[in-house]
Enzyme design. Structure first.
Site, PDB file in Angstrom:
ATOM      1  N   GLU A 163       0.588  -1.203  -0.577  1.00 29.31           N
ATOM      2  CA  GLU A 163      -0.157  -0.179   0.016  1.00 29.31           C
ATOM      3  C   GLU A 163       1.220   1.650   0.163  1.00 29.31           C
ATOM      4  O   GLU A 163       0.637   2.422  -0.876  1.00 29.31           O
ATOM      5  CB  GLU A 163      -0.978  -0.124   1.516  1.00 29.31           C
ATOM      6  N   HIS A 214     -11.359  -5.227   8.888  1.00 27.40           N
ATOM      7  CA  HIS A 214     -11.661  -5.215   7.895  1.00 27.40           C
ATOM      8  C   HIS A 214     -13.364  -4.149   7.877  1.00 27.40           C
ATOM      9  O   HIS A 214     -13.899  -3.800   7.459  1.00 27.40           O
ATOM     10  CB  HIS A 214     -12.392  -6.296   6.854  1.00 27.40           C
TER      11      HIS A 214
HETATM   12  C1  LIG Z   1      -1.906  -4.542   4.115  1.00 29.34           C
HETATM   13  C2  LIG Z   1      -2.491  -5.407   3.595  1.00 29.34           C
HETATM   14  N1  LIG Z   1      -3.087  -5.446   2.038  1.00 29.34           N
HETATM   15  C3  LIG Z   1      -4.069  -5.990   1.715  1.00 29.34           C
HETATM   16  C4  LIG Z   1      -4.659  -6.697   2.937  1.00 29.34           C
HETATM   17  C5  LIG Z   1      -5.919  -7.761   2.348  1.00 29.34           C
HETATM   18  N2  LIG Z   1      -5.635  -9.279   0.887  1.00 29.34           N
HETATM   19  C6  LIG Z   1      -5.552 -10.260   2.233  1.00 29.34           C
HETATM   20  S1  LIG Z   1      -4.537 -11.402   1.692  1.00 29.34           S
HETATM   21  C7  LIG Z   1      -3.975 -10.673   0.526  1.00 29.34           C
HETATM   22  C8  LIG Z   1      -3.220 -11.393  -0.331  1.00 29.34           C
HETATM   23  C9  LIG Z   1      -2.053 -11.873   0.124  1.00 29.34           C
HETATM   24  O1  LIG Z   1      -1.682 -12.994  -0.867  1.00 29.34           O
HETATM   25  P1  LIG Z   1      -0.019 -14.034   0.016  1.00 29.34           P
HETATM   26  O2  LIG Z   1       0.503 -12.748   0.776  1.00 29.34           O
HETATM   27  O3  LIG Z   1       0.434 -14.243  -1.453  1.00 29.34           O
HETATM   28  O4  LIG Z   1      -0.948 -15.118   1.430  1.00 29.34           O
HETATM   29  P2  LIG Z   1      -1.871 -15.782   0.224  1.00 29.34           P
HETATM   30  O5  LIG Z   1      -2.831 -16.032   0.424  1.00 29.34           O
HETATM   31  O6  LIG Z   1      -1.945 -16.755  -1.307  1.00 29.34           O
HETATM   32  O7  LIG Z   1      -1.635 -17.586   1.678  1.00 29.34           O
HETATM   33  C10 LIG Z   1      -4.775  -9.327   0.341  1.00 29.34           C
HETATM   34  C11 LIG Z   1      -4.153  -8.562  -1.240  1.00 29.34           C
HETATM   35  C12 LIG Z   1      -4.321  -7.299   3.762  1.00 29.34           C
HETATM   36  N3  LIG Z   1      -5.165  -8.503   4.478  1.00 29.34           N
HETATM   37  N4  LIG Z   1      -3.893  -6.251   3.797  1.00 29.34           N
END
Ligand SMILES: Cc1ncc(C[n+]2csc(CCOP(=O)(O)OP(=O)(O)O)c2C)c(N)n1
Ligand SMILES: [Mg+2]
Lengths: 338, 359
Positions: A61, A130
């Site tokens: 972000e 959220h």
């Molecule tokens: C700082 C932040 N930005 C956006 C989100 C929304 N979000 C939740 S999970 C996710 C993707 C995460 O992907 P990854 O790190 O690869 O973990 P995975 O869920 O694939 O195990 C996003 C964008 C969040 N929780 N926190």
């Protein structure tokens, strides 16, 4: 093209219109391209305008906000999405230390015509982090404009206004009412003013002042009061910074009573700010103390208890009754002593 | 004149093919029934729990839930190799690891059911609750590791995150500090190839995520995250290093998110069936089962019994979860500060009235 659409679709329609009208508009954020955003606010836009204009970013972000400042400094009009308001915090340094100040500290040599959109607010049984409403943090920052639409038409018009505005704009979308109701929105390309309140209902008895997902609650409360013969004015603040005090003062000087409603905590909230100004400007004309109906001064509960946190119609009605009651007592006292 | 001042390489450890066949010589311990049959039993339980959690969400009895489908081997192996004194800093896909560390299933369901008491589980010890804001926990992990080091405690901090998380500054900052301060930290990246809809190649242009650690002076390894033998070797190596004061290690575990991102996601919008089919061919349960069957440590009847027991265990937890009454409303204020300020007391009644509740 006239269509009945919901607030979310109105956001999409405005984004499409902006992309269509202005080649300098570029959208980027997490999951906004192929997936169309986790709420589908950008659904279909990558396909229609290309992956170079509707861009999926890496997950960061601070990067999103910082690069938007850089692009905007060169005259592009980045419209970026932060997936949820709860994830805006890494971006705050860029927003507060740079976006808000670029025009000011270069004495107008550079400007920062960016828009940062984020869904906000509770009531949808979302995971932790959220559901918060931290708009007051942003509205506190001189140089940032903070907008919150509360209907499809206002979402469309205000978003176009935000994108065309030369200032950095934080555009917060009340996700609880993303799909709440559909209304006819004309895709006219016409922007709405982004520094005005909207008077949604006229009345002489009391001013109900609110924004975002609390607007439908206020309108429902006003309906209820109308059945009791009490006509409330309902005003959507819409722009939390700057605030259109002229409209608010005109309304409250007419009604003499104000109830301010928001779902963010009361402490240090936008309602406190409005209340202070009403008090400073209308002292002597008020028929009752300004009342606030707000979220509670604690962490937004995880969803199982969130209904105990969020204000609802009955809380608004209680505050209205108190306001009317207070006025009545004073009038009685006044006649008694006169 | 120009001379090379730095060169590096990243190793990938794997021992089993997708069908559970040895790719070469295996470590001695992997010829024994334990710990691998134990790992397998936990992986079966993990999958039963996961299936049930998704079903509960679909029927409105659980909130948005992040499935662990495809992450079982990483969590099960890591959970078993950690000592109770090691500290876990998990992310939101690590329910199984939390379970192995001692958090009852019911508490995990409470958490995903929208109830903060899930984070209060006594089984969590001094482990951190999962972090929802991506990558923020990587810095906590550096801090936890620094606390262990400061107190001369010979334990490791284990932190997990996703591939997407490696794009945030937090991740680079945590690794950088771990390198400079020589922290007892094992950072495990569950590279499941997706961050919601964003594929791995749009997250980072480097061929491995492991190499991000090299820039911080932290040793880094890739491991097949569907291969329990390889995971055991690599995670154990990193834990030993940390506990012996030899500093941090980054492990990039290559896996695949077999589920939607969460129950709120629909992955068919952004990924095709072929990739998913191929990923299912490599998944960790089938692989370990094949290996154990080939060695004669596993068969149909053991499988059936294991499945039955897992289902019963999950069912008991679900019943306990569903019969747990909501937390009293004052809990909204009770824990905000060490002692509740009087100013908040007035709001408890307000909270009771709201939502039409009479708690
Ligand atoms: C700082 C932040 N930005 C956006 C989100 C929304 N979000 C939740 S999970 C996710 C993707 C995460 O992907 P990854 O790190 O690869 O973990 P995975 O869920 O694939 O195990 C996003 C964008 C969040 N929780 N926190
Ligand atoms: Mg991932």
């Amino acid at each position: 093209m006239n269509e009945s659409i919901c607030l979310l679709e109105a956001v999409n329609l405005a984004l499409a219109r902006a992309l269509e009208d202005d080649p300098e508009v570029i959208l980027f954020g997490e999951d906004i391209g192929h997936n169309g955003g986790v709420f589908r606010a950008t659904d279909g836009l990558a396909k229609r305008f290309g992956a170079h204009r509707v861009v999926d970013t890496p997950l960061a972000e601070n990067m999103i906000a910082g690069t938007a400042v850089g692009m905007a400094s060169q005259g592009l009009r980045p419209v970026v999405e932060i997936q949820f308001m709860g994830f805006i915090f890494p971006a705050l340094e860029q927003l507060i230390s740079h976006a808000a100040r670029l025009h000011h500290r270069t004495r107008g040599r550079l400007s920062c015509p960016m828009v940062l959109r984020a869904p906000y607010g509770g009531g949808i049984h979302a995971p932790e982090h959220h559901s918060e409403s931290t708009e007051a943090l942003l509205a506190h920052i001189p140089g940032l404009r903070v907008l919150i639409p509360s209907s499809p038409a206002r979402a469309y018009g205000m978003l176009l206004g935000a994108i065309r505005c030369d200032d950095p704009v934080i555009f917060l979308e009340p996700k609880r009412i993303y799909r709440a109701s559909k209304t006819l929105v004309e895709d006219s390309g016409a922007a709405l003013p982004i520094d005005r309140c909207f008077t949604l209902r006229e009345g002489a008895a009391l001013s109900l002042i609110s924004y975002g997902a609390m607007i439908p609650e206020c309108l429902a409360a006003a309906d209820n009061l109308a059945e009791r013969g009490i006509d409330c004015e309902v005003i959507d603040v819409a722009s939390l910074n700057p605030i259109d005090y002229d409209t608010l003062l005109a309304s409250v000087s007419k009604t003499g009573r104000a109830v301010i409603v928001h779902e963010a905590p009361g402490k240090g909230g936008v309602g406190a700010d409005i209340s202070a100004v009403l008090n400073e400007q209308l002292w002597g004309q008020m028929r009752a103390p300004v009342m606030r109906v707000t979220g509670l001064d604690t962490v937004m509960p995880y969803y199982r208890n969130e209904q105990h946190y969020l204000p609802g119609v009955s809380d608004i009605l209680d505050a209205v009754d108190k306001s009317l009651e207070a006025g009545r007592n004073e009038i009685l006292q006044a006649t008694g002593s006169g | 004149m120009r001379e090379t001042v730095f060169k590096t390489e990243i190793g990938l450890t794997h021992y089993l093919s997708a069908d559970g066949e040895p790719l070469g010589e295996l470590p001695g311990w992997s010829h024994e029934p334990e710990p691998l049959t134990g790992y397998y039993r936990w992986m079966v339980l993990a999958r039963q729990f996961d299936q049930k959690a998704v079903a509960l969400q679909r029927t409105g009895q659980l909130g948005t839930y992040a499935s662990s489908l495809g992450a079982e081997a990483i969590d099960v192996v890591t959970g078993h190799l950690m000592t109770p004194e090691d500290i876990l800093v998990p992310y939101y896909r690590d329910h199984i690891l939390q379970m192995i560390r001692g958090t009852p299933m019911c508490d995990l369901l409470l958490y995903w059911g929208g109830d903060e008491r899930g984070n209060a589980s006594p089984g969590m010890g001094r482990d951190l609750p999962n972090a929802v804001p991506i990558a923020t926990q990587t810095l906590h992990a550096a801090g936890v590791a620094a606390a262990l080091k400061y107190r001369h405690q010979p334990h490791a901090t284990v932190c997990l995150c996703g591939d997407g998380a490696t794009s945030k500054g937090d991740f680079a900052e945590a690794l950088n500090l771990a390198g400079v301060w020589h922290l007892p930290l094992v950072m495990i990246v569950n590279n499941n190839q997706w961050a919601i809809s964003v594929p791995r190649h749009l997250q980072c242009a480097a061929p491995t995520l492991a190499q991000k650690a090299i820039a911080a002076g932290v040793p880094a390894e890739q491991v097949d995250g569907n291969d329990p033998i390889a995971l055991h070797e690599v995670v154990e190596y990193a834990l030993q290093r940390a506990r012996a004061g030899k500093g941090p290690t980054l492990i990039e575990a290559l896996s695949y998110r077999l589920s939607d991102h969460t129950t709120a996601d629909d992955a068919s919008r952004y990924r095709g069936p072929d990739q998913l089919k191929e990923a299912w061919r490599k998944e960790p349960l089938r692989r370990l089962r094949q290996y154990l069957v080939n060695l004669g440590y596993w068969d149909e009847s053991r499988e059936r019994q294991c499945l039955d027991e897992a289902q019963q265990q999950v069912q008991r937890a679900v019943e306990e979860y569903l019969s747990t009454p909501p937390e009293p409303v004052e809990s909204m204020f009770q824990y905000l500060y060490a002692e509740m300020p009087d100013q908040l007391r007035d709001q408890i009644e307000m909270a009771r009235v709201r939502g039409g509740g009479d708690l």
